[in-house]
Design a protein around this motif. Structure first.
Motif, short mmCIF file in Angstrom:
data_model
loop_
_atom_site.label_atom_id
_atom_site.label_comp_id
_atom_site.label_asym_id
_atom_site.label_seq_id
_atom_site.Cartn_x
_atom_site.Cartn_y
_atom_site.Cartn_z
N THR A 48 8.18 26.67 93.19
CA THR A 48 7.85 28.07 92.97
C THR A 48 6.62 28.48 93.77
OG1 THR A 48 8.81 28.09 90.75
CG2 THR A 48 7.18 29.79 91.24
N GLN A 49 5.61 27.62 93.78
CA GLN A 49 4.41 27.90 94.56
C GLN A 49 4.72 28.00 96.05
OE1 GLN A 49 1.62 24.81 93.54
NE2 GLN A 49 1.57 25.40 91.38
N GLU A 90 6.28 31.33 96.73
CA GLU A 90 5.30 32.40 96.65
C GLU A 90 4.46 32.44 97.92
OE1 GLU A 90 3.24 31.41 93.07
OE2 GLU A 90 4.69 32.46 91.77
N GLN A 91 4.13 31.29 98.46
CA GLN A 91 3.38 31.23 99.72
C GLN A 91 4.21 31.81 100.86
OE1 GLN A 91 2.53 27.05 100.00
NE2 GLN A 91 0.98 27.10 98.39
N SER A 144 6.53 34.07 100.62
CA SER A 144 6.69 35.52 100.46
C SER A 144 5.54 36.27 101.12
CB SER A 144 6.78 35.87 98.97
OG SER A 144 5.56 35.64 98.30
#
Length: 244
Positions: free
Chosen positions: A233-234, A237-238, A240
């Motif tokens: 998930t991290q 997010e990076q 994105s």
């Protein structure tokens, strides 16, 4: 230590594996795994699927036999510049992206060239995990790889299949890498690299290496589903932020 996640497995689609996704998932369920990566080889591997295969993942169920499935790829490094055989638009669709060197897909080189190819691929924001650096086919600076992994917080795999007798010479390299992973504190994953259903979830040799090296349990990202899912998930997010 009970590992509940196997992120590196292959189906018949890889061309030199012998089980279906359903067979792998059923084997994972029997062994108590809760999360399974489906990571067939990228298209530069002979017999591997074409890109259309990777673009059709949306039809797959999220769970099989009670095990959550992460559809992805084991992409191949194809040049000294760390280029991959999967275009960016497909990488963005993957639930998980593994990357490694394979003899038939990569032109080969000296230790410096191989290390740089591996590290350049590691710096790609659209990859998640680097795999089997200890195989004797490619000489590399394994301490530098362990150090960079810790700096970038990109996990590197300790590959159970590489430690078998059929991969002669890998034990010393993998042990050396593991000691440096313990030294620098970078994240690692243990992978079966299963090419047949009975090897799914088999980590015995990789666990032996990690214990001998002193790798801490908190360094092993696939120790639990929550730990690896949080990491993935991290990563997304990076990405994105890059895509904005």
């Amino acid at each position: 230590m009970k590992i509940l996640v196997d992120l590196h497995t292959h189906t018949m689609a890889s061309g030199h594996a012998y089980s279906t996704l359903s067979e792998n998932a059923a084997a994972a369920a029997r062994k108590g795994l809760r999360l399974l990566g489906m990571t067939d080889h990228g298209p530069s591997m002979p017999g591997a699927p074409n890109l259309y295969y990777f673009g059709n993942f949306s039809i797959l169920p999220q769970t099989l036999s009670g095990v959550r499935i992460l559809p992805g790829v084991e992409a191949n490094i194809t040049s000294h510049e760390g280029e991959l055989d999967i275009p960016l638009r497909y990488l963005k669709q993957m639930s998980i992206v593994l990357v490694g060197l394979h003899v038939i897909c990569y032109p080969g080189g000296n230790s410096e060239q191989n290390t740089q190819a591996y590290l350049k691929a590691m710096s790609n924001p659209y990859i998640d995990i680097m795999v089997h650096p200890g195989r004797p086919d490619f000489e590399m600076d394994l301490e530098k790889i362990a150090y960079t992994s810790a700096q970038l917080r990109i996990p590197v795999e300790i590959n159970n299949s590489s430690l078998g007798q059929e991969k002669g010479g890998a034990w010393g390299n993998c042990s050396y890498f593991a000691r440096n992973a313990a030294k620098y504190g970078g994240p690692v994953v243990l992978g079966s690299d299963a090419h047949f259903w009975d090897r799914v979830g088999v980590f015995n040799l990789a666990l032996e290496i990690t214990e001998e090296a002193g790798i801490k349990e908190e360094q092993i990202l696939n120790y639990s589903p929550d730990r690896i899912l949080d990491y993935l998930t991290q990563r997304r997010e990076q990405r994105s932020l890059i895509d904005m």
